[in-house]
Scaffold this active site. Structure first.
Site, PDB file in Angstrom:
ATOM      1  N   GLY A   1      -2.020  -3.226   5.536  1.00  0.00           N
ATOM      2  CA  GLY A   1      -1.892  -3.672   4.149  1.00  0.00           C
ATOM      3  C   GLY A   1      -2.139  -5.168   4.025  1.00  0.00           C
ATOM      4  O   GLY A   1      -2.753  -5.639   3.066  1.00  0.00           O
TER       5      GLY A   1
ATOM      6  N   ASN B   1       8.790  -4.357  -2.697  1.00  0.00           N
ATOM      7  CA  ASN B   1       9.323  -3.865  -1.432  1.00  0.00           C
ATOM      8  C   ASN B   1      10.772  -4.241  -1.189  1.00  0.00           C
ATOM      9  O   ASN B   1      11.405  -3.717  -0.288  1.00  0.00           O
ATOM     10  CB  ASN B   1       8.463  -4.370  -0.261  1.00  0.00           C
ATOM     11  CG  ASN B   1       8.321  -5.866  -0.277  1.00  0.00           C
ATOM     12  OD1 ASN B   1       7.766  -6.429  -1.214  1.00  0.00           O
ATOM     13  ND2 ASN B   1       8.824  -6.525   0.740  1.00  0.00           N
TER      14      ASN B   1
ATOM     15  N   GLN C   1       3.804  -0.047  -1.192  1.00  0.00           N
ATOM     16  CA  GLN C   1       5.072   0.700  -1.318  1.00  0.00           C
ATOM     17  C   GLN C   1       4.980   1.807  -2.372  1.00  0.00           C
ATOM     18  O   GLN C   1       5.985   2.459  -2.670  1.00  0.00           O
ATOM     19  CB  GLN C   1       6.231  -0.251  -1.674  1.00  0.00           C
ATOM     20  CG  GLN C   1       6.560  -1.270  -0.615  1.00  0.00           C
ATOM     21  CD  GLN C   1       7.242  -0.676   0.632  1.00  0.00           C
ATOM     22  OE1 GLN C   1       7.666   0.478   0.657  1.00  0.00           O
ATOM     23  NE2 GLN C   1       7.335  -1.474   1.683  1.00  0.00           N
TER      24      GLN C   1
ATOM     25  N   SER D   1      -1.334   1.107   2.930  1.00  0.00           N
ATOM     26  CA  SER D   1      -1.059   0.983   4.359  1.00  0.00           C
ATOM     27  C   SER D   1      -0.498   2.299   4.878  1.00  0.00           C
ATOM     28  O   SER D   1       0.345   2.924   4.228  1.00  0.00           O
ATOM     29  CB  SER D   1      -0.049  -0.148   4.573  1.00  0.00           C
ATOM     30  OG  SER D   1       0.320  -0.236   5.918  1.00  0.00           O
TER      31      SER D   1
ATOM     32  N   HIS E   1       1.405   3.040   7.656  1.00  0.00           N
ATOM     33  CA  HIS E   1       2.701   3.205   8.327  1.00  0.00           C
ATOM     34  C   HIS E   1       3.895   3.266   7.381  1.00  0.00           C
ATOM     35  O   HIS E   1       5.028   3.432   7.813  1.00  0.00           O
ATOM     36  CB  HIS E   1       2.889   2.126   9.412  1.00  0.00           C
ATOM     37  CG  HIS E   1       3.216   0.749   8.914  1.00  0.00           C
ATOM     38  ND1 HIS E   1       4.479   0.230   8.955  1.00  0.00           N
ATOM     39  CD2 HIS E   1       2.436  -0.216   8.373  1.00  0.00           C
ATOM     40  CE1 HIS E   1       4.471  -1.009   8.480  1.00  0.00           C
ATOM     41  NE2 HIS E   1       3.239  -1.307   8.121  1.00  0.00           N
TER      42      HIS E   1
ATOM     43  N   THR F   1     -15.248  -1.300  15.330  1.00  0.00           N
ATOM     44  CA  THR F   1     -15.293   0.148  15.564  1.00  0.00           C
ATOM     45  C   THR F   1     -14.073   0.807  14.912  1.00  0.00           C
ATOM     46  O   THR F   1     -12.944   0.353  15.084  1.00  0.00           O
ATOM     47  CB  THR F   1     -15.317   0.432  17.085  1.00  0.00           C
ATOM     48  OG1 THR F   1     -16.426  -0.282  17.636  1.00  0.00           O
ATOM     49  CG2 THR F   1     -15.464   1.917  17.366  1.00  0.00           C
TER      50      THR F   1
ATOM     51  N   CYS G   1       9.200  -8.413   6.960  1.00  0.00           N
ATOM     52  CA  CYS G   1       8.189  -9.411   7.296  1.00  0.00           C
ATOM     53  C   CYS G   1       8.644 -10.821   6.981  1.00  0.00           C
ATOM     54  O   CYS G   1       7.974 -11.771   7.322  1.00  0.00           O
ATOM     55  CB  CYS G   1       6.889  -9.114   6.558  1.00  0.00           C
ATOM     56  SG  CYS G   1       6.383  -7.441   6.774  1.00  0.00           S
TER      57      CYS G   1
HETATM   58  N1  PLP Z   1       2.741  -5.311   0.907  1.00  0.00           N
HETATM   59  C1  PLP Z   1       3.955  -4.763   0.776  1.00  0.00           C
HETATM   60  C2  PLP Z   1       4.532  -4.575  -0.593  1.00  0.00           C
HETATM   61  C3  PLP Z   1       4.687  -4.386   1.901  1.00  0.00           C
HETATM   62  O1  PLP Z   1       5.905  -3.845   1.769  1.00  0.00           O
HETATM   63  C4  PLP Z   1       4.110  -4.592   3.180  1.00  0.00           C
HETATM   64  C5  PLP Z   1       4.866  -4.269   4.411  1.00  0.00           C
HETATM   65  O2  PLP Z   1       6.082  -4.401   4.455  1.00  0.00           O
HETATM   66  C6  PLP Z   1       2.826  -5.148   3.244  1.00  0.00           C
HETATM   67  C7  PLP Z   1       2.169  -5.493   2.097  1.00  0.00           C
HETATM   68  C8  PLP Z   1       2.156  -5.381   4.551  1.00  0.00           C
HETATM   69  O3  PLP Z   1       1.657  -4.157   5.057  1.00  0.00           O
HETATM   70  P1  PLP Z   1       1.277  -4.036   6.606  1.00  0.00           P
HETATM   71  O4  PLP Z   1       2.563  -3.992   7.352  1.00  0.00           O
HETATM   72  O5  PLP Z   1       0.509  -2.750   6.694  1.00  0.00           O
HETATM   73  O6  PLP Z   1       0.454  -5.208   6.940  1.00  0.00           O
END
Ligand code: PLP
Length: 376
Positions: A70, A146, A176, A195, A197, A233, A318
């Site tokens: 993401g 998030n 999210q 994203s 995961h 790739t 993060c």
């Molecule tokens: N944007 C939001 C709202 C998120 O919650 C997150 C991850 O916590 C991201 C972006 C980043 O995604 P990624 O972990 O795939 O880089």
């Protein structure tokens, strides 16, 4: 172990993992190879693209570029289209948007402008619109926050933004939201980040959905994969696992949302109101309940919960490297530092059970009361 930190990452979908296994073991070829095994993979990737895209967008108007996460999708959108004058975003964004916005200023590309939030975590639309003028090249408004789970009506916001300046490129971080809340991309949205995961896919796979008419400059230059927009790739196993996980999530999206809304409310009803204050609003995502043990430290509660077999978050995983211990999003919602410091984010997945919700409430009440007593 009860896992309530699904907004940080989800447990990979095991069924999807098994189905995709063949792409790691037997169909391991390079999709760009000219022999028929490689060529076959290229057409499977095309189907994968379509499967993920069709869940949220009209395929005649949009296309999908695979990325590594993401964060990469957000960066690609911002650095490709924020030009001249100013670029507007919100104070509630993930650092994957906020940091590139700060970088726009550092690199002298554009002046970043930040729209404030309302108490519930949604952007203040009037104030956002006031920041958009004829020098605005790019606007980014996240779909689901998030940290508190607030849902922005991005289709409506994009429409209003374009009424003010039709030349604006409108992006939304849908990380999210995708696979969690019912939604289709409206015709005013240009770019949308997702994203894997966050919905049972693997870390290292993401995508940027883009309007077909928009020319996306190459972000990584090399072998010319992704129609030259993002060389490298392709991660065929990760991409296929993402597709299978997404199929599972979208198949029960509405039922999951209804059940998790009930669980979210149950969890809140069971929490001791002498300890916890609710931050997430009822009309936010069913997947997140943010609360604050005002006057206590969320981080200490997180570790106490961990010792009791409950995994929770304090905000954005993060931002755990950030210099300030207070969540800037909670502060941007208008809460004070004490409330921000006491924040716990409880986030669910379709695998979350009612029993886990009940046990989590018992643990949170016990540790909250215990810490409160010790603080006196
Ligand atoms: N944007 C939001 C709202 C998120 O919650 C997150 C991850 O916590 C991201 C972006 C980043 O995604 P990624 O972990 O795939 O880089």
């Amino acid at each position: 172990m009860i896992y309530l930190d699904n907004a940080a990452t989800t447990k990979p979908d095991v069924r999807a993992f098994e189905l995709a296994g063949v792409y790691a073991t037997e169909k391991f070829y390079n999709p760009s190879a000219l022999y028929k095994e490689g060529f076959a993979l290229q057409s499977e990737l095309k189907k994968a693209r379509s499967a993920l895209l069709s869940k949220v967008a009209d395929e005649t108007a949009f296309e999908l570029v695979f990325t590594s996460c993401g964060t990469e999708s957000d960066n690609q959108a911002i650095f490709s289209f924020a030009r001249r004058g100013n670029a507007v975003t919100t104070e509630g964004e993930h650092s994957a948007v906020l940091s590139p916005f700060a970088e726009l200023k550092n690199r002298g590309i554009a002046q970043p402008r930040y729209a404030p939030l309302q108490k519930d975590g949604r952007v203040d639309v009037e104030k956002l619109l006031a920041l958009v003028d004829d020098k605005t090249s790019f606007v980014s408004v996240m779909h689901v926050n998030n940290e508190v789970g607030a849902i922005n009506d991005i289709n409506a916001i994009a429409k209003l933004v374009k009424q003010k300046n039709p030349r604006v490129i409108f992006h939304s971080d849908g990380v999210q939201a995708y696979g969690k809340i019912p939604f289709r991309l409206g015709k005013e949205i240009d770019l949308y980040s997702i994203s894997a995961h966050k919905i049972g896919g693997l870390k290292g796979v993401g995508a940027l959905i883009k309007r077909k008419a928009l020319t996306l400059p190459a972000y990584l230059i090399g072998g010319g994969q992704e129609a030259g927009r993002r060389s490298g790739t392709e991660n065929t196993f990760g991409i296929m696992q993402f597709v299978y996980a997404a199929e599972n999530k979208f198949a029960s999206l509405k039922e999951d949302a209804t059940r998790l809304t009930a669980y979210r409310e149950k969890l809140w009803s069971l929490l001791d109101k002498e300890v916890y204050t609710r931050l997430s609003s009822e009309d936010g995502t069913p997947y997140i309940l943010s609360v604050s043990a005002v006057g206590l430290r969320g981080e200490i509660l997180l570790h106490m919960a961990n010792d009791q077999g409950l995994i929770v978050g304090t905000g954005s995983a993060c931002s755990s490297n950030a210099k300030t211990r207070f969540s800037r999003v909670i502060l941007a919602c208008g809460y004070d530092e004490k409330t921000a410091d006491g924040t716990l984010r409880l986030s669910f997945s379709p695998e979350t059970t009612e029993e886990e919700i009940e046990n989590a409430a018992c643990i949170l009440n016990a540790i909250g009361r215990d810490l409160k007593k010790r603080m006196k």
